[in-house]
Write a protein that holds these residues in place. Structure first.
Motif, PDB file in Angstrom:
ATOM      1  N   UNK A   1      53.577  15.139  16.748  1.00 14.14           N
ATOM      2  CA  UNK A   1      53.397  14.259  15.601  1.00 14.14           C
ATOM      3  C   UNK A   1      53.202  12.816  16.006  1.00 14.14           C
ATOM      4  N   UNK A   2      53.965  12.364  17.020  1.00 14.63           N
ATOM      5  CA  UNK A   2      53.849  10.974  17.475  1.00 14.63           C
ATOM      6  C   UNK A   2      52.473  10.706  18.079  1.00 14.63           C
ATOM      7  N   UNK A   3      51.983  11.650  18.871  1.00 17.56           N
ATOM      8  CA  UNK A   3      50.672  11.475  19.497  1.00 17.56           C
ATOM      9  C   UNK A   3      49.570  11.466  18.439  1.00 17.56           C
ATOM     10  N   UNK A   4      49.647  12.402  17.494  1.00 16.84           N
ATOM     11  CA  UNK A   4      48.626  12.467  16.452  1.00 16.84           C
ATOM     12  C   UNK A   4      48.629  11.216  15.573  1.00 16.84           C
ATOM     13  N   UNK A   5      49.820  10.765  15.202  1.00 12.09           N
ATOM     14  CA  UNK A   5      49.921   9.585  14.337  1.00 12.09           C
ATOM     15  C   UNK A   5      49.372   8.352  15.051  1.00 12.09           C
ATOM     16  N   UNK A   6      49.722   8.215  16.333  1.00 15.83           N
ATOM     17  CA  UNK A   6      49.232   7.066  17.089  1.00 15.83           C
ATOM     18  C   UNK A   6      47.718   7.149  17.285  1.00 15.83           C
ATOM     19  N   UNK A   7      47.205   8.351  17.537  1.00 17.08           N
ATOM     20  CA  UNK A   7      45.763   8.518  17.690  1.00 17.08           C
ATOM     21  C   UNK A   7      45.009   8.180  16.418  1.00 17.08           C
ATOM     22  N   UNK A   8      45.541   8.613  15.275  1.00 15.51           N
ATOM     23  CA  UNK A   8      44.895   8.304  13.996  1.00 15.51           C
ATOM     24  C   UNK A   8      44.876   6.800  13.755  1.00 15.51           C
TER      25      UNK A   8
END
Length: 293
Positions: free
Chosen positions: A248-255
C-alpha cells in the motif's frame, strides 16, 4: 506527590542537530532538579550547545558525536546516561509547562499497566500533535478524529514527547538503531505495547511545540529526509510482517509521484523520487542502509 519529587524521577533526553536556537527555550522550561542528557549529532553549533550546558551546571550532560547517528541511536545513547526511574524523550523545539512532569509521573503511578505515555503536545494555534493511527497496528485500534478531552489509550505514540519507564524501555531494547529517521516511534510503540502494556495520552500533562527549528528547504536535505522516510516506512512494515502495508505504501507513493500536482512541481518530484528510492533500498536489502550527513 510534591512536584519536586516528580521532577527528580525523570531524565529529559533530547537529540540535537543544529538545534541551539530552540534548545535554549526547552532547557529553560525544565525544572532545575531534573537531569537532562543532550546527544549532539555532529552539530555545527556545538560551541553554543556547550554554553547552554554550562549554564545549567551539573544537571545537564552533553554527549558529543563526531557524526550524525540518527534520532533513535541518539536517544538510546542519551538514555544510557540516565539513572532515573522515568525517561522523557523530548524534541528540542518543545517546552514543558510547570506541572508537566508531575502530571506524567502521577499518570504512570496510577497506571502501572501502561508502558509509555504522550502528553498533550500543543502547537501555537492550540491544535494538538497526536498520532491516531499507524500502518503497524490494526485499523480497529486507530483513534477517531476529534479533540481528546480525557486520558485515552493510543495505538502509537509521538516521539516528540515520549514518556516511558526506563526499565520498560531497556527491556525492549530501546529504539531500533537500524532506523535512522522516521517511524522509529511507531516501531518502539508497537514493541512496548506488545511486551510491557498499553500506551496512553495524558490530557492534563501539556507540552508546547515552539517550532522555528527548520533550517530551510534545500534539495540535499529534502532528498535525505525523504529517502529515510521511504526506507523507514518499508523497513518497519516488513519488520512487523505487514506485507499489505508495504504494498500500500509503495502504491500510494507511486500514485502521488505520477499525479499532475507532482509532475508540475520540481519540489514534489524530488520528494517522491527520493521516497521511492528509499523504499527500493528497504525492499532490496532489508537492512539499514545509512546516508551520513
Amino acid at each position: 506527590m510534591h512536584q519536586s519529587n516528580a521532577a527528580e524521577r525523570v531524565t529529559i533526553v533530547t537529540v540535537a542537530y543544529n538545534s541551539s536556537a530552540v534548545l535554549a527555550d526547552m532547557l529553560a522550561s525544565v525544572p532545575a532538579q531534573t537531569p537532562v542528557v543532550i546527544f549532539d549529532n555532529a552539530s555545527q553549533d556545538r560551541p553554543k550547545l556547550r554554553e547552554l550546558v554550562a549554564a545549567r551546571e551539573n544537571k545537564t550532560q552533553l554527549i558529543e558525536s563526531d557524526r550524525n547517528l540518527g534520532f533513535g541511536t541518539g536517544c538510546n545513547k542519551g538514555a544510557e546516561a540516565a539513572e532515573t526511574e522515568f525517561l522523557l524523550f523530548l524534541n528540542p523545539d518543545t517546552a514543558l509547562f510547570p506541572d508537566t512532569l508531575q502530571n506524567l509521573v502521577l499518570a504512570a503511578d496510577r497506571r502501572p499497566d501502561i508502558s509509555a505515555f504522550n502528553p498533550r503536545i500543543l502547537n501555537d494555534d492550540g491544535t494538538s500533535i497526536l498520532k491516531r493511527r499507524s500502518d503497524l497496528v490494526p485499523r480497529g485500534a486507530w483513534v477517531p478524529r476529534g479533540e481528546l478531552t480525557q486520558d485515552t489509550i493510543l495505538p502509537v505514540l509521538s516521539g516528540a514527547a515520549f514518556f516511558v519507564r526506563r526499565a520498560d524501555f531497556n527491556a525492549v531494547g530501546g529504539f531500533d538503531t537500524k532506523i535512522f529517521l522516521f517511524f522509529e516511534d511507531d516501531d518502539l510503540s508497537v514493541r512496548l505495547s506488545a511486551a510491557r502494556g498499553n500506551l496512553m495520552y495524558v490530557h492534563d500533562a501539556k507540552v508546547s511545540h515552539i517550532g522555528g527549528a527548520s533550517s530551510g528547504w534545500s534539495p540535499k536535505s529534502e532528498k535525505l529526509k525523504n529517502w529515510h522516510w521511504g526506507f523507514s516506512q518499508i523497513y518497519t512494515a516488513r519488520k512487523h510482517g505487514m506485507r499489505l502495508a508495504c504494498l500500500g505504501a509503495v502504491l500510494k507513493t507511486g500514485i502521488r509521484a505520477l499525479s499532475p500536482a507532482t509532475l508540475l512541481s520540481s519540489k514534489r518530484r524530488l520528494k517522491y523520487a527520493a521516497r521511492l528510492r528509499g523504499m527500493a533500498g528497504a525492499l532490496r536489502w532489508g537492512g539499514a542502509r545509512r546516508i551520513r550527513t
